[in-house]
Design a protein around this motif. Structure first.
Motif, short mmCIF file in Angstrom:
data_model
loop_
_atom_site.label_atom_id
_atom_site.label_comp_id
_atom_site.label_asym_id
_atom_site.label_seq_id
_atom_site.Cartn_x
_atom_site.Cartn_y
_atom_site.Cartn_z
N GLY A 1 -10.84 17.23 -11.46
CA GLY A 1 -12.04 17.44 -12.45
C GLY A 1 -12.69 16.08 -11.68
N GLY A 2 -13.62 15.83 -12.69
CA GLY A 2 -15.00 14.32 -12.27
C GLY A 2 -14.99 13.34 -13.03
N LYS A 3 -13.79 13.65 -13.72
CA LYS A 3 -12.73 11.76 -13.94
C LYS A 3 -12.47 10.88 -13.76
N ASN A 4 -11.27 11.98 -12.90
CA ASN A 4 -10.74 10.83 -12.00
C ASN A 4 -10.42 11.60 -10.52
N PHE A 5 -10.82 9.77 -9.67
CA PHE A 5 -11.35 10.09 -8.06
C PHE A 5 -10.00 8.57 -7.97
N LYS A 6 -9.44 8.55 -8.87
CA LYS A 6 -8.26 7.38 -8.28
C LYS A 6 -6.79 8.00 -6.77
N LEU A 7 -6.73 9.54 -6.72
CA LEU A 7 -5.54 10.28 -5.95
C LEU A 7 -7.00 9.77 -4.76
N ALA A 8 -8.08 11.07 -4.62
CA ALA A 8 -8.86 10.65 -3.90
C ALA A 8 -8.95 9.29 -3.05
N ARG A 9 -9.69 8.57 -3.76
CA ARG A 9 -10.03 6.79 -3.15
C ARG A 9 -7.73 6.72 -3.18
N LYS A 10 -6.98 7.00 -2.68
CA LYS A 10 -5.63 5.77 -2.46
C LYS A 10 -5.88 6.58 -0.70
N PHE A 11 -6.62 8.23 -0.95
CA PHE A 11 -6.51 8.06 0.97
C PHE A 11 -7.62 8.31 0.61
N GLY A 12 -8.47 6.98 0.90
CA GLY A 12 -9.56 6.17 1.67
C GLY A 12 -11.13 7.67 2.54
#
Ligand SMILES: Cc1cc2nc3c(=O)[nH]c(=O)nc-3n(C[C@H](O)[C@H](O)[C@H](O)COP(=O)(O)OP(=O)(O)OC[C@H]3O[C@@H](n4cnc5c(N)ncnc54)[C@H](O)[C@@H]3O)c2cc1C
Length: 404
Positions: free
Chosen positions: A161-172
Motif C-alpha cells: 500500500g501507500g504508507k509502507n515503503f520500508k521493504l521496497a527501499r531496502k531492496f534499493g
C-alpha cells in the motif's frame, strides 16, 4: 513445489494471490497484521466503486495523473472488462452507475471482500496475521521475517500500500516522495464556509500557481464547513499534489460560476435592463449563480442587492460580471489528514510493466498503490490494484515454467 510470499492483504495483495493460484499450482502465503481486505471496506462509501466503465485503454489511462504511460501495457493485459468478467465469474455481479462508475450489485464492499476470500479459500491460499519486518535475498530464496519467525519463498510480491515503503527501499528501489491526494482543500476566503452545503454544477475553473496558469478544468464542486470539496476539487488536489502551495503561495482558482463568456453576460445585462428595469440586482442573475453565493458577492463588494438593475453603475456591473466569470478563491492547503490515496511510491522506471517484476531484484514483484501510480476518484485506484496484481500474479512463476 515453488512458493510465493505476498506482503499486504489489501485489494492488490489478495487479488495477486488469487491470480497466482489461477495460473500456477503453487503455495501462496499472504502476510498482513490486519484482517484480509480490511482496506476494501470503506471504498466507495462502503459500496466498493471497483472500476470505471471506459473501454478505450488510452482514455482509461489518461485518468491517472501519475503512471498513465506505465499503465497502458498493464491495462491492455488486464483492464476494466477483464476485471468485470473475472468478478462475475467468481460471483460478484456488477452494474455501471450513470456517471460510469462500476459497483457490485450487492452495493457492499464487505460482501465483495467475503466472496474474494471464499475464492481464496477454494484455491488454498494461506493468510498469516503477521507483520513482515524484513526480507533478505540469499541468492537462492527470499527469507521473509516476521515477529513469529522466518519463512522461505521463491518469489515475493510486495503489495503493502501507500504508507509502507520500508521493504521496497531496502531492496534499493527509489521511492518517489509519497503525498496524500484526493483531498478537500482549505481556502483563504473563509467567508465561503458559511455557504456550507452549496454545490456548483459543472463550473469552469482556471488554476494559477506563482502567476502561471497551470490547469483548465471543469466539474462539480461543493462548499463545506471547513473546505471546498467535490469531484473537481479532488482532481485539482491530485493534479497539483506536487505544487507546494501554502498561505504565502496559494493556488488561485478563477471559477466561471456562470459558465458563460464575459461578452455573453454583457449582452445579457443590456437586454435584461431594457426588459426588466425595476428588477433588483439581486434577482437579475438567477440563471447564472445560486442566490446565496450571489448575495455574498454583492455584500463582499458593497453593492446594494435591492437596487434596481437600471440604476446599476458601470463599475458595479463590471464587478458583478468579473465575479460571475472569474470568482477568485485561494487554496492554501489540503484539509489535514483527509487524502485517501497516495501519490508517489516505487518508481515505475524500475518495474517491468509487462510482468510487474523489479528491474533491480529478480523474483521481486510489485502490485497496487505502493507503485507510483494514482488515479482520480471513480474506481481508478482499485482498477490499478486489480490490473497490476493480475499481471504480477500471472508472471510470477513464468520463468520457472519456461525452464521446466
Ligand atoms: C476511504 C477510502 C475510500 C476509497 N474508495 C475508493 C473507491 O471507491 N474506488 C477506488 O478505486 N479506490 C478507492 N480508494 C483507494 C483504494 O482503497 C486504495 O487505492 C487501495 O486500497 C490500495 O490497495 P493496496 O492493496 O495497494 O493497498 P492497501 O489497501 O493499503 O493494503 C496494503 C496492506 O498491506 C499491509 N501491510 C503494509 N505493510 C505491511 C507489512 N510490513 N507486513 C504485513 N502487511 C503490511 C497493510 O496493513 C494493508 O492491509 C479509497 C480509499 C479510502 C481510504
Amino acid at each position: 513445489m515453488s512458493s510465493v510470499g505476498i506482503v499486504g492483504a489489501g485489494p492488490a495483495g489478495v487479488f495477486a494471490a488469487l491470480s497466482v493460484r489461477d495460473f500456477y499450482n503453487t503455495d501462496v502465503v499472504v502476510f498482513d497484521w490486519q484482517e484480509p481486505l480490511t482496506t476494501l471496506f470503506p471504498t466507495g462509501g462502503g459500496r466498493c466503486n471497483f472500476s470505471y466503465f471506459e473501454t478505450d485503454v488510452k482514455t482509461f489511462a489518461s485518468y491517472y495523473p501519475r503512471g498513465s504511460k506505465f499503465l497502458l501495457s498493464v491495462l491492455s493485459r488486464f483492464g476494466m472488462n477483464d476485471t468485470v468478467d473475472y468478478f462475475e465469474a467468481i460471483g460478484i455481479k456488477s452494474y455501471v452507475q450513470n456517471d460510469n462508475r462500476i459497483f457490485p450489485i450487492s452495493d457492499s464492499a464487505k460482501t465483495t471482500a467475503e466472496i474474494m476470500l471464499q475464492r481464496g479459500n477454494i484455491l488454498g491460499i494461506k493468510f498469516k496475521k503477521e507483520r513482515v519486518n524484513n526480507i533478505f535475498d540469499n541468492g537462492k530464496k527470499f527469507i521473509l521475517s516476521t515477529e513469529n519467525g522466518d519463512y522461505e519463498f521463491d518469489k515475493i510480491i510486495l503489495a503493502s500500500g501507500g504508507k509502507n515503503f520500508k521493504l521496497a527501499r531496502k531492496f534499493g528501489h527509489k521511492i518517489i516522495s509519497p503525498r496524500f491526494t484526493l483531498a478537500p482543500l482549505e481556502i483563504a476566503e473563509k467567508q465561503y464556509y458559511e455557504l456550507s452545503g452549496l454545490s456548483l454544477k459543472d463550473v469552469w475553473i482556471k488554476v494559477f500557481f506563482e502567476g502561471k496558469k497551470i490547469l483548465n478544468i471543469a466539474g462539480d464542486m461543493l462548499f463545506t464547513r471547513n473546505s471546498i470539496s467535490g469531484p473537481v476539487v479532488f482532481k485539482i488536489s491530485s493534479i497539483c499534489v506536487y505544487d507546494d502551495y501554502s498561505k504565502d503561495k496559494p493556488l488561485e482558482l478563477q471559477i466561471n460560476v456562470a459558465k458563460q463568456s464575459l461578452q455573453y453576460l454583457e449582452n445579457y445585462v443590456e437586454n435584461y435592463k431594457m426588459d426588466n428595469p425595476r428588477t433588483s440586482i439581486r434577482n437579475s442573475f438567477n440563471a447564472f449563480c445560486p442566490k446565496s453565493l450571489f448575495d455574498m458577492i454583492l455584500i463582499e463588494n458593497g453593492i446594494d442587492p435591492t437596487k434596481q438593475i437600471a440604476q446599476m453603475t458601470k463599475k458595479e456591473r463590471n464587478i458583478i460580471l468579473e465575479n460571475l466569470t472569474s470568482l477568485k478563491i485561494h487554496v492554501t492547503d489540503k484539509v489535514n489528514g483527509a487524502g485517501i490515496v497516495t501519490a508517489g511510491g516505487v518508481d515505475t522506471n524500475e518495474i517491468n510493466p509487462k510482468t510487474m517484476e523489479s528491474k533491480l531484484v529478480k523474483g521481486l514483484f510489485f502490485a497496487g498503490e505502493m507503485i507510483n501510480v494514482d488515479g482520480f476518484t471513480g474506481g481508478f485506484n482499485l482498477q490499478n490494484c486489480w490490473s497490476t496484481a493480475r499481471v504480477a500474479g500471472m508472471s510470477v512463476l513464468a520463468d520457472e515454467e519456461e525452464n521446466a
